[in-house]
Motif scaffolding. Structure first.
Motif, short mmCIF file in Angstrom:
data_model
loop_
_atom_site.label_atom_id
_atom_site.label_comp_id
_atom_site.label_asym_id
_atom_site.label_seq_id
_atom_site.Cartn_x
_atom_site.Cartn_y
_atom_site.Cartn_z
N LYS A 1 0.83 -1.20 0.00
CA LYS A 1 0.00 0.00 0.00
C LYS A 1 0.87 1.25 0.00
N LEU A 2 1.88 1.28 0.84
CA LEU A 2 2.77 2.44 0.93
C LEU A 2 3.58 2.63 -0.35
N MET A 3 4.05 1.55 -0.93
CA MET A 3 4.83 1.65 -2.17
C MET A 3 3.96 2.15 -3.32
N ASN A 4 2.71 1.67 -3.38
CA ASN A 4 1.79 2.14 -4.42
C ASN A 4 1.50 3.62 -4.26
N ARG A 5 1.36 4.05 -3.00
CA ARG A 5 1.12 5.47 -2.73
C ARG A 5 2.32 6.30 -3.21
N LYS A 6 3.52 5.81 -2.94
CA LYS A 6 4.75 6.50 -3.35
C LYS A 6 4.84 6.58 -4.87
N LYS A 7 4.56 5.45 -5.54
CA LYS A 7 4.62 5.41 -7.01
C LYS A 7 3.61 6.38 -7.62
N ASN A 8 2.39 6.41 -7.07
CA ASN A 8 1.35 7.30 -7.58
C ASN A 8 1.75 8.76 -7.39
N LYS A 9 2.35 9.05 -6.24
CA LYS A 9 2.80 10.42 -5.97
C LYS A 9 3.87 10.84 -6.97
N MET A 10 4.83 9.96 -7.23
CA MET A 10 5.90 10.27 -8.17
C MET A 10 5.33 10.47 -9.58
N ARG A 11 4.38 9.62 -9.97
CA ARG A 11 3.76 9.72 -11.30
C ARG A 11 3.01 11.05 -11.44
N ASP A 12 2.26 11.42 -10.39
CA ASP A 12 1.51 12.67 -10.43
C ASP A 12 2.44 13.88 -10.52
N GLU A 13 3.55 13.84 -9.77
CA GLU A 13 4.51 14.94 -9.81
C GLU A 13 5.15 15.04 -11.19
N LYS A 14 5.46 13.89 -11.78
CA LYS A 14 6.07 13.88 -13.11
C LYS A 14 5.12 14.46 -14.15
N GLU A 15 3.85 14.06 -14.07
CA GLU A 15 2.85 14.57 -15.02
C GLU A 15 2.64 16.07 -14.83
N ALA A 16 2.61 16.52 -13.59
CA ALA A 16 2.43 17.95 -13.31
C ALA A 16 3.60 18.76 -13.86
N ARG A 17 4.81 18.24 -13.67
CA ARG A 17 6.01 18.91 -14.17
C ARG A 17 5.98 19.00 -15.70
N LYS A 18 5.57 17.89 -16.31
CA LYS A 18 5.50 17.83 -17.77
C LYS A 18 4.48 18.84 -18.31
#
Length: 49
Positions: free
Chosen positions: A18-35
């Motif tokens: 659960k924690l790792m999925n939360r971390k991965k989702n956060k990283m993905r969202d940050e990457k998309e926002a930056r893009k």
């Protein structure tokens, strides 16, 4: 011989997943926002020229 009683380590594994999925989702969202931010900035710069 299999152990009797509750299964070993399943709660920790579920929590970790659960924690790792939360971390991965956060990283993905940050990457998309930056893009998106860079894309918008590039669009502004092209309009300026």
């Amino acid at each position: 011989m299999a152990k009797s009683g509750s299964e070993k380590n399943t709660k920790n594994k579920a929590k970790h997943t659960k924690l790792m999925n939360r971390k991965k989702n956060k990283m993905r969202d940050e990457k998309e926002a930056r893009k998106a931010k860079l894309k918008e900035l590039a669009k502004k710069m092209n309009e300026k020229k």
